[in-house]
Motif scaffolding. Sequence first.
Motif, PDB file in Angstrom:
ATOM      1  N   ALA A 168      46.142  38.512  36.442  1.00 56.85           N
ATOM      2  CA  ALA A 168      45.071  38.098  37.349  1.00 56.85           C
ATOM      3  C   ALA A 168      45.099  36.591  37.564  1.00 56.85           C
ATOM      4  O   ALA A 168      44.898  36.105  38.676  1.00 56.85           O
ATOM      5  CB  ALA A 168      43.719  38.527  36.786  1.00 56.85           C
ATOM      6  N   GLU A 170      47.924  35.816  39.875  1.00 55.89           N
ATOM      7  CA  GLU A 170      47.591  36.186  41.246  1.00 55.89           C
ATOM      8  C   GLU A 170      46.567  35.223  41.831  1.00 55.89           C
ATOM      9  O   GLU A 170      46.575  34.961  43.030  1.00 55.89           O
ATOM     10  CB  GLU A 170      47.071  37.624  41.295  1.00 55.89           C
ATOM     11  N   TYR A 184      47.486  42.082  44.386  1.00 62.57           N
ATOM     12  CA  TYR A 184      46.233  41.377  44.083  1.00 62.57           C
ATOM     13  C   TYR A 184      45.191  41.709  45.137  1.00 62.57           C
ATOM     14  O   TYR A 184      45.430  41.578  46.335  1.00 62.57           O
ATOM     15  CB  TYR A 184      46.478  39.872  44.036  1.00 62.57           C
ATOM     16  N   ALA A 233      44.054  43.064  39.889  1.00 63.66           N
ATOM     17  CA  ALA A 233      45.343  43.609  40.300  1.00 63.66           C
ATOM     18  C   ALA A 233      45.277  45.135  40.327  1.00 63.66           C
ATOM     19  O   ALA A 233      44.553  45.748  39.551  1.00 63.66           O
ATOM     20  CB  ALA A 233      46.440  43.140  39.352  1.00 63.66           C
TER      21      ALA A 233
END
Length: 515
Positions: A141, A144, A417, A424
């Motif tokens: 995460a 992303e 994402y 995600a």
Amino acid sequence: MCYVISSFCYKRFQLRFEHSIMDKAWVHLNRVDPGYERGASKFVRDVASAMGGVDVIVCPCIDCRNIVRHSASVVLDHLVTRGMEEGYKMRADWYVHGELNTEVADESKGSEWNDEIYGLFRAAECFDEELAGMGNLSDMAEGEDKKEDEFLAKLADAETPLYPSCSSHSKLSAIVSLFRLKTQNGWSDKSFNDLLETLPDMLPEENVLHTSLYDVKKFLKSFDMGYEKIHACGNDCCLFRKRFKKLDKCPKCKASRWKTNVHTGETKKGVPQKVLRYFPVIPRLKRMFRSEEMAKDLRWHFTNKSSDGKLRHPVDSVTWDHMNAKYPTFADEARNLRLGLSTDGFNPFNMKNSMYSCWPVLQVNYNLPPDLCMKKENIMLSLLIPGPHQPGNSIDVYLEPLIDDLNTLWSIGEVTYDALTRSALTLKAMLLWTISDFPAYGNLAGCKVKGKMGCPLCGKNTESMWLKFSRKHVYMGHRKGLPPTHSFRGKKKWFDGKVEQGRRGRILTGTCKAD
């Protein structure tokens, strides 16, 4: 601090397994063997119990790959119907589920997790790389988020005014407008490059227009707006990709990959006979989830099904319900995509006396609301199949790269994402149907659409008649659809000289109904 907590909790998690190695014999059994289901059931119970009787555990099936969490019953169902991921099955330890192939102190056998330790473990587990298995969700995460920030920075750069006081054009719109002129008027790369070198001197100072074609292409490429050039056999036999990538001749018809000089007969190595343009679909589908508004629209179908039985969107169709019933796991994720594919030939030179036929392949995203899914900005060009002749039944050769990506999206998925939830997901997609005229339908579906058996539904029972002087088939079975007592059924001279006694065929509703 989080890593210390996680390591401590992970140690307690190990002790809960009483330093034993799990029974792995069941994973190598056939999934229809009752022993496999018993072993999987025991595995799920042990893991859930070891983690303090939690409701959800990490699923090690071939689709979830130790990334997605489900309830114990769903994990058991996945293991029985799909099987365990091959790499995880062959490991000496199932580390994601608490087992390590090491010894621990004997005195730790009876240790139990209390609520406090379990709470610490749940709070810190996402920070522990060992426990996360194939990928740390927190790190994913975070990564992303960085990509999202980079993308937003690119958007901000693209929306920069062409020069400080300009209100009509941004950097991106100016480049796209110039590219459109280049394409419509057939400018060469050299002339376009010269224009880009000249224009900045004519514009006010501090303008942001790129000064070379290379910089423009690099700028557009950063938004995944590029395409792949794939060489094709001049006779439509194959694409020079994968195992054929380095060949100079077609492995089937032995035709040269390269063009030949008409005057000298020499091969122009490096100049291909045909070039397929492929616009990769996966990066663009993933990019759609980078916009919060678009990510929200992509969930529209999940909660907006018609309740009055009227079809306002493909989500209301029989096909949609049939596929949801057949693949419930796919249907449970609102963000999974349903796509349509459309293709047809056209003459790009807008001249009736030119016999050039170029075939674009387009994709439609049916997750979107009805007012958005058919807008031209949401219809994606995936392939541009070159002419001068139509590909005919060889269109499957040109569809290969697209089919490969669609197979990947269906069977494996792509980690994506989602800007709306800032998390995600493993994005999957299915191709629901194709949209084409009747001749193109024959090419895509591989069925007969002309000749004596020209009806793909009637097949051998097609009512056809050969016109000797016109030298073509006509189809005269239309009266089958009339009521049995209709007067036209008996009028021989008006039609084909026969009394019609046949029965009507099944009615086409525009949807695919399960047999």
